[in-house]
Each structure stands twice: as C-alpha cells, then as structure tokens.
Motif scaffolding. Structure first.
Motif, PDB file in Angstrom:
ATOM      1  N   THR A 101     -17.792 -56.789  29.071  1.00  0.00           N
ATOM      2  CA  THR A 101     -17.951 -57.654  30.243  1.00  0.00           C
ATOM      3  C   THR A 101     -18.355 -56.776  31.406  1.00  0.00           C
ATOM      4  O   THR A 101     -17.761 -55.718  31.629  1.00  0.00           O
ATOM      5  CB  THR A 101     -16.633 -58.379  30.578  1.00  0.00           C
ATOM      6  OG1 THR A 101     -16.255 -59.204  29.477  1.00  0.00           O
ATOM      7  CG2 THR A 101     -16.802 -59.245  31.813  1.00  0.00           C
ATOM      8  N   ASN A 158     -18.389 -56.035  35.193  1.00  0.00           N
ATOM      9  CA  ASN A 158     -17.642 -56.377  36.402  1.00  0.00           C
ATOM     10  C   ASN A 158     -18.560 -56.164  37.609  1.00  0.00           C
ATOM     11  O   ASN A 158     -19.564 -56.847  37.745  1.00  0.00           O
ATOM     12  CB  ASN A 158     -16.374 -55.550  36.472  1.00  0.00           C
ATOM     13  CG  ASN A 158     -15.365 -56.143  37.430  1.00  0.00           C
ATOM     14  OD1 ASN A 158     -15.556 -57.227  37.964  1.00  0.00           O
ATOM     15  ND2 ASN A 158     -14.283 -55.431  37.667  1.00  0.00           N
ATOM     16  N   ARG A 218     -18.602 -59.545  40.349  1.00  0.00           N
ATOM     17  CA  ARG A 218     -18.912 -60.540  39.343  1.00  0.00           C
ATOM     18  C   ARG A 218     -18.946 -61.942  39.961  1.00  0.00           C
ATOM     19  O   ARG A 218     -19.714 -62.795  39.538  1.00  0.00           O
ATOM     20  CB  ARG A 218     -17.901 -60.482  38.200  1.00  0.00           C
ATOM     21  CG  ARG A 218     -18.241 -61.414  37.058  1.00  0.00           C
ATOM     22  CD  ARG A 218     -17.446 -61.138  35.804  1.00  0.00           C
ATOM     23  NE  ARG A 218     -17.814 -62.071  34.756  1.00  0.00           N
ATOM     24  CZ  ARG A 218     -18.875 -61.914  33.971  1.00  0.00           C
ATOM     25  NH1 ARG A 218     -19.650 -60.843  34.112  1.00  0.00           N
ATOM     26  NH2 ARG A 218     -19.167 -62.807  33.026  1.00  0.00           N
ATOM     27  N   ASN A 241     -25.112 -63.556  35.701  1.00  0.00           N
ATOM     28  CA  ASN A 241     -24.096 -63.155  34.731  1.00  0.00           C
ATOM     29  C   ASN A 241     -24.445 -63.597  33.312  1.00  0.00           C
ATOM     30  O   ASN A 241     -24.004 -62.980  32.345  1.00  0.00           O
ATOM     31  CB  ASN A 241     -22.738 -63.701  35.134  1.00  0.00           C
ATOM     32  CG  ASN A 241     -22.188 -63.030  36.371  1.00  0.00           C
ATOM     33  OD1 ASN A 241     -22.530 -61.882  36.680  1.00  0.00           O
ATOM     34  ND2 ASN A 241     -21.347 -63.736  37.117  1.00  0.00           N
ATOM     35  N   THR A 242     -25.205 -64.661  33.173  1.00  0.00           N
ATOM     36  CA  THR A 242     -25.582 -65.133  31.833  1.00  0.00           C
ATOM     37  C   THR A 242     -26.549 -64.159  31.157  1.00  0.00           C
ATOM     38  O   THR A 242     -26.665 -64.137  29.936  1.00  0.00           O
ATOM     39  CB  THR A 242     -26.220 -66.518  31.889  1.00  0.00           C
ATOM     40  OG1 THR A 242     -27.466 -66.449  32.577  1.00  0.00           O
ATOM     41  CG2 THR A 242     -25.296 -67.509  32.582  1.00  0.00           C
ATOM     42  N   ASN A 256     -26.532 -60.783  32.187  1.00  0.00           N
ATOM     43  CA  ASN A 256     -26.032 -59.433  32.475  1.00  0.00           C
ATOM     44  C   ASN A 256     -27.090 -58.624  33.236  1.00  0.00           C
ATOM     45  O   ASN A 256     -27.353 -57.452  32.906  1.00  0.00           O
ATOM     46  CB  ASN A 256     -25.615 -58.697  31.202  1.00  0.00           C
ATOM     47  CG  ASN A 256     -24.294 -59.195  30.662  1.00  0.00           C
ATOM     48  OD1 ASN A 256     -23.374 -59.508  31.415  1.00  0.00           O
ATOM     49  ND2 ASN A 256     -24.200 -59.290  29.347  1.00  0.00           N
ATOM     50  N   VAL A 282     -18.072 -51.505  33.502  1.00  0.00           N
ATOM     51  CA  VAL A 282     -17.995 -52.189  32.226  1.00  0.00           C
ATOM     52  C   VAL A 282     -16.538 -52.285  31.792  1.00  0.00           C
ATOM     53  O   VAL A 282     -15.800 -51.301  31.843  1.00  0.00           O
ATOM     54  CB  VAL A 282     -18.813 -51.437  31.162  1.00  0.00           C
ATOM     55  CG1 VAL A 282     -18.729 -52.147  29.815  1.00  0.00           C
ATOM     56  CG2 VAL A 282     -20.266 -51.310  31.613  1.00  0.00           C
ATOM     57  N   ARG A 332     -14.073 -53.257  28.525  1.00  0.00           N
ATOM     58  CA  ARG A 332     -14.166 -53.390  27.063  1.00  0.00           C
ATOM     59  C   ARG A 332     -12.814 -53.672  26.452  1.00  0.00           C
ATOM     60  O   ARG A 332     -11.790 -53.151  26.895  1.00  0.00           O
ATOM     61  CB  ARG A 332     -14.707 -52.090  26.456  1.00  0.00           C
ATOM     62  CG  ARG A 332     -16.179 -51.887  26.603  1.00  0.00           C
ATOM     63  CD  ARG A 332     -16.596 -50.671  25.778  1.00  0.00           C
ATOM     64  NE  ARG A 332     -18.025 -50.534  25.723  1.00  0.00           N
ATOM     65  CZ  ARG A 332     -18.802 -51.202  24.890  1.00  0.00           C
ATOM     66  NH1 ARG A 332     -18.279 -52.064  24.063  1.00  0.00           N
ATOM     67  NH2 ARG A 332     -20.107 -51.006  24.886  1.00  0.00           N
ATOM     68  N   LEU A 360      -9.242 -54.273  28.473  1.00  0.00           N
ATOM     69  CA  LEU A 360     -10.238 -54.235  29.551  1.00  0.00           C
ATOM     70  C   LEU A 360     -10.410 -52.807  30.070  1.00  0.00           C
ATOM     71  O   LEU A 360     -10.388 -52.559  31.286  1.00  0.00           O
ATOM     72  CB  LEU A 360      -9.849 -55.184  30.681  1.00  0.00           C
ATOM     73  CG  LEU A 360      -9.777 -56.662  30.303  1.00  0.00           C
ATOM     74  CD1 LEU A 360      -9.392 -57.513  31.508  1.00  0.00           C
ATOM     75  CD2 LEU A 360     -11.087 -57.143  29.706  1.00  0.00           C
TER      76      LEU A 360
END
Length: 121
Positions: free
Chosen positions: A30, A32, A53, A73-74, A76, A99, A101, A105
């Motif tokens: 994801t 951020n 974000r 965001n869709t 990235n 990032v 993960r 997180l």
C-alpha cells in the motif's frame, strides 16, 4: 519490491509547463505518502511537494502557486503539474513513496530513477 517509474520530463522554455508522472508497481503493498524531490547540479536534493494518501498536500515555498501535486490511488500514481517554469527549476526530479507492506504495515521508502527537467530559452 516496489518500483517507481517517472515520466514526463524534458526541455521547456521559461514560462512553459510540464506534467510529471510516477507510477508504482509491485505486489502486496500500500502506498502511503508520496512526494516529489529535485536535485540540481552541485546542490543537495530538496523536497518539492508532498501528498498524503487522503489527498492533503504541501509545497515548498519556491513552487507554491506554480506547481500542483495530485495522485490517483487506483493507479498508484502521483503527478506533478508544473506551470510557469523558471530556469532555476532545472533539475532531476525524483518521485518518492512511503510503502506499507504486510500485516504489520512495515514501512519503507522507495525512490524512482529520476527524470530530467530543463528550463531554457
């Protein structure tokens, strides 16, 4: 591993515009915060603009009112719309992403390879 790929740099005359893009790719992450930095020859890398974000933005004083940072965001992807460019904006522009993960997180910072922006008559 997350890869960031920038595009959109080039040569433009003073007063002109460019739009930079930076797309993140990889698996299981994801994004951020994202941001743009730049480094001119002989100078240290400096922050240009950042975006959370959620879409909150901040700008360095030297670009406020001329540059606009945005993100999708869709996809990235983060963008930097640069208007009224000046010769002193000449630099290599780098994209940065924070990032997240895994279930914990875990946080790391990724950089793109840079794209050259040259403002000259």
């Amino acid at each position: 591993q997350v890869q960031l790929v920038e595009s959109g740099g080039g040569l433009v005359q003073p007063g002109g515009s460019l739009r930079l893009s930076c797309a993140a790719s990889g698996n299981g992450f994801t994004i951020n915060d994202m941001g743009w930095y730049r480094q001119a020859p002989g100078k240290q890398r400096e922050v240009v603009a950042g975006i959370t974000r959620g879409g909150s933005t901040n700008y360095s004083a030297f670009v406020k009112g001329r540059f606009t940072i945005s993100r999708d965001n869709t996809k990235n992807t983060v963008y930097l719309q640069m208007n009224n460019l000046k010769p002193e904006d000449t630099a290599v522009y780098y994209c940065n992403a924070i990032v997240l993960r895994g279930v914990t997180l875990a946080r790391s910072s990724s950089w793109g390879q840079g794209t050259q922006v040259t403002v000259s008559a």
